[in-house]
Design an enzyme around this catalytic site. Structure first.
Site, short mmCIF file in Angstrom:
data_model
loop_
_atom_site.label_atom_id
_atom_site.label_comp_id
_atom_site.label_asym_id
_atom_site.label_seq_id
_atom_site.Cartn_x
_atom_site.Cartn_y
_atom_site.Cartn_z
N SER A 179 0.66 -1.20 -0.03
CA SER A 179 0.05 0.06 -0.10
C SER A 179 0.56 0.82 0.52
CB SER A 179 -1.14 -0.07 0.90
OG SER A 179 -1.77 1.01 1.29
N ASP A 197 -3.42 5.97 -2.65
CA ASP A 197 -2.26 5.87 -2.26
C ASP A 197 -1.55 4.57 -3.41
OD1 ASP A 197 -3.86 3.56 -1.89
OD2 ASP A 197 -3.70 3.04 0.08
N ALA A 220 -10.79 8.33 7.77
CA ALA A 220 -10.82 9.58 7.54
C ALA A 220 -9.52 9.82 6.87
CB ALA A 220 -10.34 10.46 9.25
N ASN A 221 -8.84 8.34 6.67
CA ASN A 221 -7.93 8.71 5.51
C ASN A 221 -7.98 8.64 4.64
OD1 ASN A 221 -8.34 5.40 5.21
ND2 ASN A 221 -6.65 5.19 7.26
N ARG A 254 -4.28 5.10 21.20
CA ARG A 254 -4.92 3.95 20.75
C ARG A 254 -2.92 2.74 20.15
NH1 ARG A 254 -4.90 3.20 15.48
NH2 ARG A 254 -5.18 1.02 15.07
N PRO A 255 -2.75 1.78 20.51
CA PRO A 255 -1.17 1.33 20.00
C PRO A 255 -1.62 0.73 19.02
CG PRO A 255 -2.52 -0.60 20.70
CD PRO A 255 -3.65 0.52 21.68
#
Ligand code: 16G
Ligand code: MG
Length: 570
Positions: free
Chosen positions: A92, A304, A399-400, A524-525
């Site tokens: 990606s 992307d 959101a990405n 968050r991890p």
């Protein structure tokens, strides 16, 4: 498969004897061949990898054994589901040197969670344990080894991808699976192929031509109905991240050129994949990609590296950059779908699915102005996708920029009927919806398909990019990363919006959030990097920056930060 036989770590005969003891049906696997071929794709010593939210991803040179083994696993999954399974070779938006692989389940979805665990187990098995792990998986999942298997394979444009996809094919063939290698494809195109093949062609033809035709036909039909047909609505600049999106968009553009003209940038002819360009770069740096000249108010978008994400942007008359992310895309799409339903007179339940990263303004606008229910899930496409399946019409976006819309079979049938039976305006709206349904890639978020959906909606509604952007104003926000010794000490609940452990962290965040207006923060991890992610939003950029920094310090102190303490300033 070529090359010399490697030295196998386990003697085939003794393995065979052992297998007979474990169970008769295991003889259906040619254990000797697996051992021999596996040794040709040997695992580097000590390498441990995990099947994460987007499959396996790391430096390309470490992935040969993983590819071979995912070929094996895809065959088992195919036998178990009696369906075609997909394998996509891509990393990606990661740098060009990386690569990765993920499996695609029968309806074009992400691999089921229990199989993610099998994938991790198989990828990390030492050479001598390979057979046992394969047998274990087959037994646990009650795989009928005599069942036929079919696997389809796609790859992105990375220099390492071709060889790695050959390793996948080696894995498929050694377990007796059949395959079709599509060669270069975007990730969502591979999802589409899998979906088509497992639904007897009802969803579309499982060829690249079939994909182009289905989407372009729907798009051209839609844009024919647009009353405003000025040039302004008909041209778009596309940053292709120097990836596969460029190749596929170029192949496709003549199919839809009567509705839209696209100008391609970062098409792979010069630059490096994802380097200073692409949707991830634009979203995370909040600036335009290199290699694209933007005049004021021109509509631009970025894909992307594997073309499953898209974001839009423009420069205003003062030269300010404006990003239109996945949240605003979801808003445009769900508002349009809702309007069409009202026009048709159908009351179907429509829901929007977001993650904690969705800008607070978008959630408020959808709930309060559009009166559309909004749901929040954990990060990662599979979570959003599954939630969206619960509605008649489910629109999901991160959101990405990864997202799509899903329509239940009942809705599709109802709309088809309406398009034939209703009169005048209602019929026109139903026809539009019918075409929009065809234009979405319902198997996965798809930059090309989403781009065409957005362009069609803008043309039909006569909206400029600025008008779209003005639907609501994003709350200023900031994302940061914190290095900790072990990011697993952080566990979360409530769709990642609250930290459960380590003790005291959530209380600390609550106290910090109280200091600012319109504020929110969570940690968050990461599922893809060895860091803890921090998100904060507030009424001003300064406040969002401060809040994010203070939360980073709390993480550093309470969750075992390593290296330098987080510094203020960005
Ligand atoms: C992966 C996910 C993406 C998510 C991102 C979060 C898929 C196909 N991709 O790229 O949806 O936004 O991870 O990364 O699920 P993070 O866990 O490092 O923040
Ligand atoms: Mg991607």
């Amino acid at each position: 498969m070529g090359g010399e036989w490697g030295q196998s770590a386990i003697c085939p005969e003794s393995a065979q004897e052992w297998a007979i003891q474990v169970g008769q049906h295991l003889l259906d696997m040619d254990l000797g061949a697996i051992t021999k071929y596996s040794a040709l794709h040997a695992k580097p010593n000590g390498l441990i990898l995990q099947y994460g939210t987007a499959g396996f991803r790391t430096k390309a040179e470490h992935l040969d054994h993983v590819m071979f083994r995912m070929g094996l696993l895809a065959v088992l999954r195919s036998k178990q589901t009696k369906s075609t399974i997909g394998v996509m070779v891509t990393a990606s938006h990661n740098p060009e040197e990386d690569n990765g692989v993920k499996l695609v389940d029968p309806l074009g979805e992400m691999l089921a969670p229990s199989w993610e665990e099998h994938a991790t187990c198989l990828a990390n098995a030492e050479e001598q344990d390979m057979q046992r792990v394969l047998i274990d998986i087959s037994e646990k999942e009650a795989v009928n080894l005599q069942q036929d298997a079919f696997v389809v394979i796609g790859r992105d444009t990375r220099p390492s991808s071709e060889k790695l996809s050959q390793s996948v094919i080696d894995g498929v063939t050694v377990l007796g699976g059949q395959f079709h290698d599509y060669g270069l494809l975007t990730t969502p195109q591979l999802h589409y192929m899998v979906y088509c093949r497992n639904t007897g062609g009802r969803y579309g033809k499982a060829t690249i031509e079939g994909y182009y035709q289905k989407l372009s036909k729907a798009f051209v039909e839609l844009t024919k109905q647009a009353s405003c047909s000025g040039d302004e609505y008909r041209s778009l600049k596309v940053d292709c991240a120097n990836g596969i999106g460029a190749l596929k968009l170029r192949e496709m553009e003549h199919y839809f050129s009567q509705g839209l003209s696209v100008q391609l940038f970062n098409d792979g002819s010069k630059g490096k994949l994802n380097h200073l360009c692409g949707a991830d770069f634009v979203k995370s740096h909040q600036k335009p990609p290199q290699g694209m000249e933007i005049k004021s108010n021109e509509r631009c978008c970025s894909f992307d590296g594997d073309a499953d994400r898209i974001v839009y942007y423009y420069h205003d008359a003062d030269g300010h950059f404006h990003l239109i992310d996945g949240d605003k895309i979801a808003t445009l799409i769900s508002s349009f779908l809702k309007e069409l339903l009202v026009e048709i007179g159908e009351s179907l339940n429509i829901g929007v699915v977001q993650t904690a990263y969705a800008n607070g303004s978008s959630t408020r606008y959808l709930e309060e102005v559009m009166k559309v229910p909004v749901y929040c899930t954990k990060t990662g496409v599979k979570h959003l996708h599954h939630k969206a399946q619960e509605f008649d019409i489910g629109v999901y976006f991160e959101a990405n920029g990864h997202g799509t819309a899903l329509f239940s079979t009942a809705v599709e049938m109802k709309i088809k009927q309406s398009a034939e039976q209703l009169e005048d305006k209602k019929r026109k709206a139903a026809k539009m919806l019918e075409n929009i349904i065809d234009l979405f890639n319902q198997a996965a978020g798809d930059a090309i398909s989403d781009m065409l959906v957005i362009e069609a909606i803008l043309a039909l509604k006569g909206l400029t990019v600025q008008q779209w952007d003005a639907l609501y104003t994003d709350l200023p926000n900031r994302q940061l990363k914190v290095q900790v010794a072990d990011r697993r000490v952080i566990s979360t609940t409530n769709a990642e919006r609250q930290a459960v452990t380590p003790p005291g962290l959530q209380e600390a965040i609550n106290d910090l959030v109280k200091k600012y207006k319109l504020s929110r923060a969570f940690v968050r991890p990461s599922g893809t990097e060895d860091v803890v992610r921090v998100y904060a939003e507030a009424d001003s950029q300064e406040s969002a920056d401060h809040l994010a920094h203070e939360v980073s310090l709390a993480v550093f102190q309470l969750a075992g930060g390593i290296g330098e303490r987080p510094q203020p300033g960005f």
